[in-house]
Design a protein around this motif. Structure first.
Motif, PDB file in Angstrom:
ATOM      1  N   VAL A   1       0.853  -1.189   0.000  1.00  0.00           N
ATOM      2  CA  VAL A   1       0.000   0.000   0.000  1.00  0.00           C
ATOM      3  C   VAL A   1       0.892   1.242   0.000  1.00  0.00           C
ATOM      4  O   VAL A   1       1.817   1.359   0.807  1.00  0.00           O
ATOM      5  CB  VAL A   1      -0.923   0.017   1.225  1.00  0.00           C
ATOM      6  CG1 VAL A   1      -1.655   1.351   1.324  1.00  0.00           C
ATOM      7  CG2 VAL A   1      -1.926  -1.129   1.151  1.00  0.00           C
TER       8      VAL A   1
ATOM      9  N   ALA B   1      -4.679  -3.234   5.054  1.00  0.00           N
ATOM     10  CA  ALA B   1      -5.815  -2.339   5.250  1.00  0.00           C
ATOM     11  C   ALA B   1      -6.060  -2.088   6.739  1.00  0.00           C
ATOM     12  O   ALA B   1      -5.684  -2.889   7.600  1.00  0.00           O
ATOM     13  CB  ALA B   1      -7.064  -2.930   4.611  1.00  0.00           C
TER      14      ALA B   1
ATOM     15  N   ARG C   1       0.906   4.647   1.000  1.00  0.00           N
ATOM     16  CA  ARG C   1       0.136   5.581   1.829  1.00  0.00           C
ATOM     17  C   ARG C   1       0.410   7.035   1.455  1.00  0.00           C
ATOM     18  O   ARG C   1      -0.475   7.885   1.616  1.00  0.00           O
ATOM     19  CB  ARG C   1       0.417   5.316   3.314  1.00  0.00           C
ATOM     20  CG  ARG C   1      -0.196   3.992   3.780  1.00  0.00           C
ATOM     21  CD  ARG C   1      -0.015   3.745   5.260  1.00  0.00           C
ATOM     22  NE  ARG C   1      -0.638   2.480   5.662  1.00  0.00           N
ATOM     23  CZ  ARG C   1      -1.845   2.355   6.212  1.00  0.00           C
ATOM     24  NH1 ARG C   1      -2.569   3.445   6.437  1.00  0.00           N
ATOM     25  NH2 ARG C   1      -2.335   1.176   6.544  1.00  0.00           N
TER      26      ARG C   1
ATOM     27  N   ALA D   1      -5.484   2.865  -6.449  1.00  0.00           N
ATOM     28  CA  ALA D   1      -5.552   3.262  -5.044  1.00  0.00           C
ATOM     29  C   ALA D   1      -6.884   3.934  -4.738  1.00  0.00           C
ATOM     30  O   ALA D   1      -7.535   3.643  -3.721  1.00  0.00           O
ATOM     31  CB  ALA D   1      -4.390   4.191  -4.699  1.00  0.00           C
TER      32      ALA D   1
ATOM     33  N   VAL E   1      -6.939   2.911   5.334  1.00  0.00           N
ATOM     34  CA  VAL E   1      -6.991   2.096   4.122  1.00  0.00           C
ATOM     35  C   VAL E   1      -8.144   1.108   4.229  1.00  0.00           C
ATOM     36  O   VAL E   1      -8.262   0.365   5.210  1.00  0.00           O
ATOM     37  CB  VAL E   1      -5.665   1.339   3.917  1.00  0.00           C
ATOM     38  CG1 VAL E   1      -5.735   0.466   2.666  1.00  0.00           C
ATOM     39  CG2 VAL E   1      -4.504   2.325   3.821  1.00  0.00           C
TER      40      VAL E   1
ATOM     41  N   ALA F   1     -10.727  -2.020   2.545  1.00  0.00           N
ATOM     42  CA  ALA F   1     -10.649  -3.198   1.679  1.00  0.00           C
ATOM     43  C   ALA F   1     -11.994  -3.901   1.637  1.00  0.00           C
ATOM     44  O   ALA F   1     -12.750  -3.892   2.614  1.00  0.00           O
ATOM     45  CB  ALA F   1      -9.572  -4.157   2.163  1.00  0.00           C
TER      46      ALA F   1
ATOM     47  N   HIS G   1      -0.461  -3.970  -7.679  1.00  0.00           N
ATOM     48  CA  HIS G   1      -1.047  -3.417  -6.463  1.00  0.00           C
ATOM     49  C   HIS G   1      -1.150  -4.500  -5.391  1.00  0.00           C
ATOM     50  O   HIS G   1      -1.122  -5.695  -5.689  1.00  0.00           O
ATOM     51  CB  HIS G   1      -2.403  -2.765  -6.753  1.00  0.00           C
ATOM     52  CG  HIS G   1      -3.498  -3.719  -7.085  1.00  0.00           C
ATOM     53  ND1 HIS G   1      -3.798  -4.095  -8.368  1.00  0.00           N
ATOM     54  CD2 HIS G   1      -4.392  -4.364  -6.290  1.00  0.00           C
ATOM     55  CE1 HIS G   1      -4.822  -4.919  -8.362  1.00  0.00           C
ATOM     56  NE2 HIS G   1      -5.201  -5.114  -7.109  1.00  0.00           N
TER      57      HIS G   1
ATOM     58  N   SER H   1      -7.722  -7.207  -2.358  1.00  0.00           N
ATOM     59  CA  SER H   1      -6.901  -6.021  -2.603  1.00  0.00           C
ATOM     60  C   SER H   1      -6.761  -5.199  -1.320  1.00  0.00           C
ATOM     61  O   SER H   1      -7.714  -5.047  -0.561  1.00  0.00           O
ATOM     62  CB  SER H   1      -7.519  -5.163  -3.712  1.00  0.00           C
ATOM     63  OG  SER H   1      -7.523  -5.869  -4.936  1.00  0.00           O
ATOM     64  N   HIS H   2      -5.563  -4.690  -1.103  1.00  0.00           N
ATOM     65  CA  HIS H   2      -5.162  -3.923   0.083  1.00  0.00           C
ATOM     66  C   HIS H   2      -4.876  -4.811   1.294  1.00  0.00           C
ATOM     67  O   HIS H   2      -4.388  -4.309   2.304  1.00  0.00           O
ATOM     68  CB  HIS H   2      -6.178  -2.848   0.467  1.00  0.00           C
ATOM     69  CG  HIS H   2      -5.973  -1.562  -0.271  1.00  0.00           C
ATOM     70  ND1 HIS H   2      -6.871  -0.514  -0.192  1.00  0.00           N
ATOM     71  CD2 HIS H   2      -4.976  -1.140  -1.099  1.00  0.00           C
ATOM     72  CE1 HIS H   2      -6.443   0.488  -0.945  1.00  0.00           C
ATOM     73  NE2 HIS H   2      -5.292   0.133  -1.506  1.00  0.00           N
TER      74      HIS H   2
ATOM     75  N   GLN I   1     -10.066   2.209  -2.395  1.00  0.00           N
ATOM     76  CA  GLN I   1     -10.646   2.921  -1.262  1.00  0.00           C
ATOM     77  C   GLN I   1     -12.166   2.982  -1.400  1.00  0.00           C
ATOM     78  O   GLN I   1     -12.907   2.764  -0.436  1.00  0.00           O
ATOM     79  CB  GLN I   1     -10.086   4.353  -1.178  1.00  0.00           C
ATOM     80  CG  GLN I   1      -8.667   4.472  -0.664  1.00  0.00           C
ATOM     81  CD  GLN I   1      -8.567   4.246   0.832  1.00  0.00           C
ATOM     82  OE1 GLN I   1      -8.480   3.112   1.296  1.00  0.00           O
ATOM     83  NE2 GLN I   1      -8.552   5.324   1.591  1.00  0.00           N
TER      84      GLN I   1
END
Length: 384
Positions: free
Chosen positions: A37, A165, A39, A79, A112, A114, A206, A160-161, A83
């Motif tokens: 991630v 997250a 940030r 990204a 974050v 997910a 990602h 994802s994330h 979100q």
């Protein structure tokens, strides 16, 4: 405005977004670590006011954001989209307390989010979820503000994330044997005891990971929407985001097309330029035709969603299907016309070639979209 013609203000905004992505976001994306991630990138998306738009925009505006960002910086687009995917269930179905705690942080890029739907044996068949929510106190219903609730046990994967997250929208089975009618959506903070995760090394750059739930405690205060009605939360989210996945694909296709136009206009070959070869010119024309067709279908599906049309599931499925398959074709053709240089690490098309494959699978594979389209068509026939 129609679904097929953007207003001058919208076109100007898209141009502004492409410029911001190239000048402000791409440098931050380049400093990120693949598979982690970023940030700093999320914080910049928040500072630019793009993340807050996730909760105020309609489907068409979301598509314009994703297409414009994808054209210049796929990392920024992804990204932003992740979100939105993770936080939309909180925005649309959460309690006032859930919204107040999480959404300002998501909008600022400091938390974050997910979306945790997929499991090892339940990917495309989302109704077959096996992550189990067992009552913490058998026979006693969960109560808002009370200690009673459930314990989540099982796995999620290709999330994802994950595992970085700060919270997850998690879909779990609360009623065994009930199919789609027995699934509940929960908001699960990442620091809940029993929740662990591992990163997965994937083709897409990602972050994607797996989650393990070992009797993770959740209560009625963590429910998103209604108990046993979580499948609706999932489908509501996917119906909104599927056209915008198509917009992401259109942005990548347009970037590949633009690169191909420049390359074939400059490249010397056989006593002229590549563009002078009819075989090349016809391929470029086909790439442009398919890209524009996909764009129009994405805009039409998004407009239908914004207007509350009854055929949103079919339109969303069509838009995602056409756009993602089109992007795969266009990027592949672009690589072929560029030759070996497009396969070199760091080349735009090498990057797009890795990025473009996954959207044909996630949020419903192409085969699933075809099934949705056929189901909706036959349902309409039965309703006549």
């Amino acid at each position: 405005m129609t679904a097929f013609s953007l207003e001058p203000a919208q076109l100007a905004w898209c141009a502004e977004l492409r410029a911001l992505a190239a000048e402000r976001l791409r440098p931050l994306a380049g400093k990120g670590e693949p598979g982690r991630v970023n940030r700093a990138l999320l914080a910049e998306l928040g500072a630019l006011g793009l993340l807050p738009r996730l909760f105020t925009s309609g489907a068409l505006e979301l598509c314009l954001m994703r297409e414009s960002l994808a054209h210049a910086c796929t990392e920024a687009e992804t990204a932003l989209a992740l979100q939105g995917l993770g936080a939309h269930p909180v925005h649309a179905h959460g309690t006032d307390a859930q919204r107040a705690h999480w959404l300002p942080r998501v909008a600022a890029g400091t938390a974050v989010a997910a979306f945790a739907l997929t499991e090892p044996a339940a990917g495309s068949d989302a109704a077959a979820l096996s992550l189990t929510a067992t009552p913490a106190t058998p026979g006693r219903p969960a109560r808002p503000g009370g200690a009673d609730g459930w314990r989540l046990s099982g796995e999620k994967c290709w999330i994802s994330h994950a595992p970085e997250a700060d919270f997850y929208t998690v879909f779990a089975r609360t009623t065994p044997g009930a199919g789609a009618r027995g699934v509940t959506a929960f908001l699960v903070p990442a620091d809940r005891p029993g929740l662990t995760g591992t990163a997965l090394d994937m083709l897409s750059p990602h972050p994607i990971g797996a989650l393990a739930f070992d009797a993770v405690p959740v209560t009625a205060d963590d429910v998103l929407g209604e108990v046993d009605r979580g499948f609706r939360v999932a489908m509501d989210t996917l119906n909104l985001f599927r056209p915008s996945v198509g917009a992401f694909a259109v942005g990548m296709a347009q970037a590949a097309l633009d690169a191909t136009l420049g390359h074939t206009a400059r490249r010397d070959a056989f006593g002229g330029k590549l563009k002078d070869l009819q075989s090349v010119a016809h391929q470029v024309a086909e790439m442009a035709l398919r890209t524009e067709s996909a764009r129009l279908m994405v805009y039409a599906a998004a407009t239908a969603y914004d207007e509350g049309a009854p055929d949103v599931p079919r339109r969303s499925a069509m838009a995602k299907l056409l756009a993602t398959e089109t992007a795969q074709y266009v990027v592949d053709r672009a690589v072929q016309l560029h030759g070996a240089r497009a396969l070199q690490r760091g080349h735009l098309l090498e990057h797009l070639y890795r990025e473009v494959r996954a959207p044909r699978i996630y949020e419903g594979a192409s085969e699933v979209q075809r099934s949705i389209i056929a189901k909706e068509l036959y349902k309409n026939l039965e309703d006549r």
